[in-house]
Design a protein around this motif. Sequence first.
Motif, PDB file in Angstrom:
ATOM      1  N   ASN A 187       0.829  -1.188   0.000  1.00 31.35           N
ATOM      2  CA  ASN A 187       0.000   0.000   0.000  1.00 31.35           C
ATOM      3  C   ASN A 187       0.870   1.247   0.000  1.00 31.35           C
ATOM      4  O   ASN A 187       0.632   2.187  -0.747  1.00 31.35           O
ATOM      5  CB  ASN A 187      -0.932  -0.026   1.215  1.00 31.35           C
ATOM      6  N   SER A 188       1.903   1.259   0.835  1.00 33.40           N
ATOM      7  CA  SER A 188       2.794   2.409   0.896  1.00 33.40           C
ATOM      8  C   SER A 188       3.599   2.560  -0.400  1.00 33.40           C
ATOM      9  O   SER A 188       3.749   3.676  -0.904  1.00 33.40           O
ATOM     10  CB  SER A 188       3.746   2.270   2.081  1.00 33.40           C
ATOM     11  N   LEU A 189       4.088   1.462  -0.951  1.00 32.80           N
ATOM     12  CA  LEU A 189       4.831   1.549  -2.210  1.00 32.80           C
ATOM     13  C   LEU A 189       3.944   2.039  -3.346  1.00 32.80           C
ATOM     14  O   LEU A 189       4.399   2.781  -4.220  1.00 32.80           O
ATOM     15  CB  LEU A 189       5.417   0.182  -2.581  1.00 32.80           C
ATOM     16  N   GLY A 190       2.667   1.671  -3.325  1.00 29.91           N
ATOM     17  CA  GLY A 190       1.720   2.096  -4.348  1.00 29.91           C
ATOM     18  C   GLY A 190       1.432   3.594  -4.301  1.00 29.91           C
ATOM     19  O   GLY A 190       1.037   4.184  -5.283  1.00 29.91           O
ATOM     20  N   LYS A 191       1.655   4.198  -3.123  1.00 30.74           N
ATOM     21  CA  LYS A 191       1.420   5.628  -2.972  1.00 30.74           C
ATOM     22  C   LYS A 191       2.657   6.460  -3.232  1.00 30.74           C
ATOM     23  O   LYS A 191       2.613   7.672  -3.166  1.00 30.74           O
ATOM     24  CB  LYS A 191       0.899   5.917  -1.550  1.00 30.74           C
ATOM     25  N   ASN A 192       3.797   5.800  -3.490  1.00 28.95           N
ATOM     26  CA  ASN A 192       5.055   6.529  -3.751  1.00 28.95           C
ATOM     27  C   ASN A 192       5.020   7.194  -5.097  1.00 28.95           C
ATOM     28  O   ASN A 192       4.452   6.763  -6.022  1.00 28.95           O
ATOM     29  CB  ASN A 192       6.257   5.594  -3.671  1.00 28.95           C
TER      30      ASN A 192
END
Length: 192
Positions: A187-192
Amino acid sequence: MAGAVVAEAKLMNKLFLGFILCCLAVFSGCGDKKLASQTNKAAASGSLLAPEDLGPAPDFTLPTPEGRVISFSGFQGKTVLINFWATWCPPCREEIPEFVDLHRRYKEKGFEIIGIALDKGNADGVKEFMEEFSIQYPVVMGDEEVIHAFGGVRAIPTTFLMNSKGRIVKRYIGLHPAGEFEKDILNSLGKN
């Protein structure tokens, strides 16, 4: 004959008690009893993970077990999982192989792990542990200052997930399933 039955019953009670104590250690983390109780209550209520921004991750500079120095500021722009752990902590030992696997699978996508070992004065033991568990991500030797900077780590494992902007987005107290970490990392990588 009756004495043998009583002795066997006492042995079974001791084994059962030992099993219960081991389960409590594994599921509540290594720390004080009061915090473990609070952690279990929070987990039962679903409030253990805060979905909101928990503020900026504190910068720190700490030595590795080999004597090099690593600063958190060197990981800017990456999603970073910071794990407070110790070689003697059973839940920590259980989750480390999962972290090794997550690091291997996502390091090329902008993900990093920093292990903060809380084994005071045992750099050699930490190095041996890293070799035994094939840890390829950075590990540093923690101190009171970094513990305080993260709000006081009173139970281990305690893990923080930082987004690429250096903000703490999740805090995990105790042992958590690898799938939970993976979901939050992706989820965090997708928001980068």
